[in-house]
Scaffold this motif. Structure first.
Motif, PDB file in Angstrom:
ATOM      1  N   THR A  17     -98.533   7.216  51.960  1.00 19.41           N
ATOM      2  CA  THR A  17     -99.033   7.125  50.588  1.00 19.41           C
ATOM      3  C   THR A  17    -100.501   7.524  50.521  1.00 19.41           C
ATOM      4  N   GLU A  33     -94.116   1.570  44.930  1.00 20.84           N
ATOM      5  CA  GLU A  33     -95.219   0.757  44.407  1.00 20.84           C
ATOM      6  C   GLU A  33     -95.402   1.032  42.906  1.00 20.84           C
ATOM      7  N   ASP A  53     -92.809   9.693  45.806  1.00 19.98           N
ATOM      8  CA  ASP A  53     -92.914   8.589  46.765  1.00 19.98           C
ATOM      9  C   ASP A  53     -91.876   7.528  46.415  1.00 19.98           C
TER      10      ASP A  53
HETATM   11 MG   LIG Z   1     -96.087   4.199  50.912  1.00 20.28          MG
END
Ligand SMILES: [Mg+2]
Ligand SMILES: Nc1ncnc2c1ncn2[C@@H]1O[C@H](COP(=O)(O)OP(=O)(O)OP(=O)(O)O)[C@@H](O)[C@H]1O
Length: 235
Positions: free
Chosen positions: A55, A79, A133
């Protein structure tokens, strides 16, 4: 052995070579391992185990794009946008300032549901870098391997047609498995593998360029460190 194009150029200096346009990742020490940067409009798998820096690597890459005046999008399925804003700000990357200017966007959506991209403004923003992601989560919800392959290919193709550089984050369980389904690495143009190995009481972080089409890559495994400004390649 001298290949045909080299011998042609020796005899005839007018022989032209294709040199793709490249964009900088902004990760210190990395761009010079890949002929100056990632090929613009290509797709990369950023693969690694948990906590290996996938990330942070991708946020750094988008931050670099914003510094060059580009528009960028971060699609997050893991996230929240709030978590990512805070993670980034820890390294001094104020994405919110660019969100306010309309140059950057966090999207909390499943990108494979709709690949015309209109719903998250890729075209309206004229985005040139995009992160997803992660692609691993999608592998778990798509019915079967061949359907995932088709959808991923469609996604990568649509982004390439728009000349958007795409970073797909992928979980790797071990050295041999760069992705959950084992197909993602074949669809993309490049693969960067991040690792964290125990070394005594410390962890040794490494970065390896597994493949990068159109690029003469440095084939070594390099040390990587977190630093005040994100991450850097150190050896
Ligand atoms: Mg990550
Ligand atoms: N400033 C720092 N110094 C050292 N390590 C750090 C620093 N910032 C983050 N880390 C490490 O990096 C990890 C987070 O990095 P990142 O979120 O990019 O990993 P990830 O590969 O995306 O992880 P996940 O699989 O959970 O998504 C933290 O768990 C921590 O171990």
């Amino acid at each position: 052995m001298v290949n045909k194009s080299e011998s042609d150029s020796d005899k005839n200096p007018k022989v032209r070579f294709y040199k793709p346009e490249r964009i900088k990742t902004g990760v210190p020490g990395l761009d010079n391992l890949i002929e100056g940067g990632i090929v613009k409009g290509s797709s990369l798998l950023i693969s690694g185990g948990t906590g290996t820096g996938k990330t942070v690597f991708c946020l750094r890459c988008l931050w670099e794009g914003l510094q060059s005046g580009e528009s960028c999008i971060y699609v997050t399925l893991e996230e929240t946008a709030g978590d990512l804003r805070r993670d980034a700000l820890g390294f001094g990357w104020d994405f919110e300032a660019y969100e306010k200017k309309g140059k950057f966007k966090f999207v909390e959506k499943n990108i494979l549901e709709d690949t015309n991209f209109e719903f998250f403004d890729v075209d309206k923003m004229k985005a040139s870098r995009i992160v997803i992601d992660s692609i691993s989560l999608l592998s778990l919800v798509v019915e079967d391997k061949s359907s995932m392959r088709g959808r991923l290919q469609e996604l990568v193709k649509s982004l390439k047609e728009r000349n958007i550089t795409t970073l797909l984050i992928s979980e790797s369980i071990d050295e041999e498995h760069l992705s959950i389904l084992g197909i993602e690495e074949f669809i993309v143009d490049g693969v960067i593998h991040l690792k964290s190995m125990p070394m005594g009481k410390m962890a040794q972080r490494t970065i390896e360029i597994r493949k990068m089409r159109e690029t003469k890559i440095d084939e070594g495994i390099h040390s990587m460190e977190f630093c005040k400004n994100g991450i850097k390649v150190v050896g």
